[in-house]
Design an enzyme around this catalytic site. Structure first.
Site, PDB file in Angstrom:
ATOM      1  N   GLU A   1      22.311  -3.284  25.858  1.00 13.93           N
ATOM      2  CA  GLU A   1      22.090  -3.274  24.674  1.00 13.93           C
ATOM      3  C   GLU A   1      23.370  -3.189  23.781  1.00 13.93           C
ATOM      4  O   GLU A   1      23.805  -1.768  23.324  1.00 13.93           O
ATOM      5  CB  GLU A   1      20.913  -2.821  23.755  1.00 13.93           C
TER       6      GLU A   1
ATOM      7  N   CYS B   1      28.164  -1.342  17.643  1.00 15.50           N
ATOM      8  CA  CYS B   1      27.109  -0.623  18.381  1.00 15.50           C
ATOM      9  C   CYS B   1      27.032  -0.388  20.083  1.00 15.50           C
ATOM     10  O   CYS B   1      26.846  -1.225  19.889  1.00 15.50           O
ATOM     11  CB  CYS B   1      26.025  -0.654  17.676  1.00 15.50           C
TER      12      CYS B   1
ATOM     13  N   CYS C   1      16.795   5.643  28.084  1.00 15.85           N
ATOM     14  CA  CYS C   1      17.225   7.409  27.636  1.00 15.85           C
ATOM     15  C   CYS C   1      16.690   8.568  28.171  1.00 15.85           C
ATOM     16  O   CYS C   1      14.649   7.964  28.512  1.00 15.85           O
ATOM     17  CB  CYS C   1      17.154   7.571  26.272  1.00 15.85           C
TER      18      CYS C   1
ATOM     19  N   CYS D   1      13.133  10.896  22.252  1.00 14.82           N
ATOM     20  CA  CYS D   1      12.554  11.064  20.869  1.00 14.82           C
ATOM     21  C   CYS D   1      11.416  10.629  20.085  1.00 14.82           C
ATOM     22  O   CYS D   1      11.483   8.850  20.419  1.00 14.82           O
ATOM     23  CB  CYS D   1      13.914  11.028  19.991  1.00 14.82           C
TER      24      CYS D   1
ATOM     25  N   CYS E   1      11.865   6.868  18.355  1.00 15.12           N
ATOM     26  CA  CYS E   1      13.185   5.663  19.105  1.00 15.12           C
ATOM     27  C   CYS E   1      12.422   4.829  19.794  1.00 15.12           C
ATOM     28  O   CYS E   1      11.803   5.465  20.775  1.00 15.12           O
ATOM     29  CB  CYS E   1      14.160   6.699  19.482  1.00 15.12           C
TER      30      CYS E   1
ATOM     31  N   CYS F   1      17.713   0.913  17.557  1.00 12.64           N
ATOM     32  CA  CYS F   1      17.787   1.572  19.089  1.00 12.64           C
ATOM     33  C   CYS F   1      16.988   0.808  20.206  1.00 12.64           C
ATOM     34  O   CYS F   1      15.416   1.144  19.743  1.00 12.64           O
ATOM     35  CB  CYS F   1      17.677   3.020  18.967  1.00 12.64           C
TER      36      CYS F   1
END
Ligand code: SAH
Length: 346
Positions: free
Chosen positions: A89, A102, A109, A113, A116, A332
């Site tokens: 992305e 970005c 990931c 977190c 996120c 994100c």
């Protein structure tokens, strides 16, 4: 059959060598780099100043393909969000005449977190250098004849958990023979991977570093950033940040997502001031963007401004990043998450 050379993995100096190995004059290498990195053209048939037989040779020996896009969304504010079939992305953010791209460095990931969306759909793998560069090619195509002014590694994944490919891609992006984006226009954001910060400092370059702080005391930070903060608590993180500053003299930007009722109280702000007092740095406040599946709340605009004022009054160097691209699920990892959840079809 020999596998083709994936050309977008390669630094322009390596491309030059490949062209020499194909027994071609070096200006053909320059032409190829110009098509790829200045014009964002990857189809050899469109490279009209290259003779036909050489284009055939390119097709035989080189892999110039880009991952296919499955989704491209344009937001009201002009931001463009790209998602490819591999869940990679990227977002192009247009602000006035500035084009900021970005980039993602991983499919998913590992860091989990709590605020996120990137971790929610799990971790698949690291992106190759070429997959990171492909995102730049798509972004450049979108803005031409304008330029890409800024590159930020703030998409999906943790850049310092894929250090080598991240740095290889930065070297291509900043090279005079490729995308020619100045070192100071390239920002890497980390959740606090200490060995990565140290290695990044040792590169002795002028790249920008952002650190996703979000909480300035360990107990609270453990709650929202459990993986990273347990491994590298704030004291270790700050030691690494100081090393980075001493080595590069570049101001670090500390990102602080303002989450309503969680990290926006008087004590939270005092902790933040105490942690960063006397350290040459910037603070960037980011109003929490309600990602899918988190229980946190979005702060009122006034509250964010008030936090900013408190920090300013304490002598901190502070800015606020008002969200862009929110209407296209641009926070994100949200597009990838929606796709995995079956809400976007290929
Ligand atoms: N892993 C790296 C790079 C990802 S970018 C890192 O943690 O820095 C992470 C940034 O995305 C955060 O600093 C924050 O700016 C933004 N972000 C992620 N989730 C967000 C949310 N729900 N609301 C606002 N910003 C968010």
């Amino acid at each position: 059959m020999r596998t083709k050379i994936k050309i977008l993995d390669c630094h322009p100096d390596v491309i030059q060598k490949i062209i020499m190995d194909l027994k071609q004059p070096s200006f053909r290498g320059k032409q190829l780099c110009s098509w790829l990195f200045e014009k964002a053209v990857t189809d050899p048939d469109l490279m009209i100043n290259i003779p036909k037989d050489l284009r055939v040779l390119f097709k035989e020996k080189l892999d110039l393909s880009l991952p296919e896009l499955v989704e491209k969304r344009v937001c009201e504010d002009g931001s463009v969000k790209f998602l490819n079939g591999e869940g990679i992305e990227s977002v192009l953010i247009k602000a006035g005449r500035r084009n900021t791209l970005c980039l993602s460095t991983q499919a998913g990931c590992k860091f989990g977190c709590a605020f996120c969306a990137s971790s929610k759909a799990g971790f698949d793998r690291n992106l190759s250098t070429g997959e990171i560069i492909s995102q730049v090619v798509y972004g450049l195509r979108e803005v031409l004849p304008e330029k890409l002014n800024n590159i930020v590694y703030m998409g999906i994944g943790e850049p310092f958990d894929n250090f080598e490919n991240t740095v290889n891609s930065i070297e291509i992006i900043s090279s005079d023979k490729a995308f020619r984006i100045g070192q100071r226009k390239i920002t890497v954001s980390t959740c606090g991977v200490v060995p990565g910060i140290l290695k990044f400092a040792d590169l002795n370059k002028q790249y920008e570093l952002s650190v996703s702080l979000h909480c300035a005391n360990n107990i609270k930070r453990n709650k929202i950033m459990p993986v990273i903060n347990k491994r590298y608590p704030l004291s270790k993180l700050m030691e690494a940040c100081k090393y980075f500053f001493d080595k590069t003299r570049r101001y670090i930007t500390f990102e602080y997502i303002v989450i309503k009722g969680f990290n926006d109280g008087i004590k939270d702000i005092k902790d933040l001031i105490d942690l960063l007092k006397g350290f040459s740095c910037k603070i960037n406040l980011i109003p929490f963007n309600s990602a899918i599946g988190t229980a946190f709340e979005v702060p009122e605009k006034e509250k964010v401004l008030e936090v900013g004022k408190q920090l300013k009054n304490a002598g901190m160097n502070v800015t606020v990043r008002w969200s862009k691209g929110a209407d296209a699920d641009a926070a994100c990892g949200q597009l990838r998450y929606l796709r995995k959840a079956g809400k976007i079809k290929d």
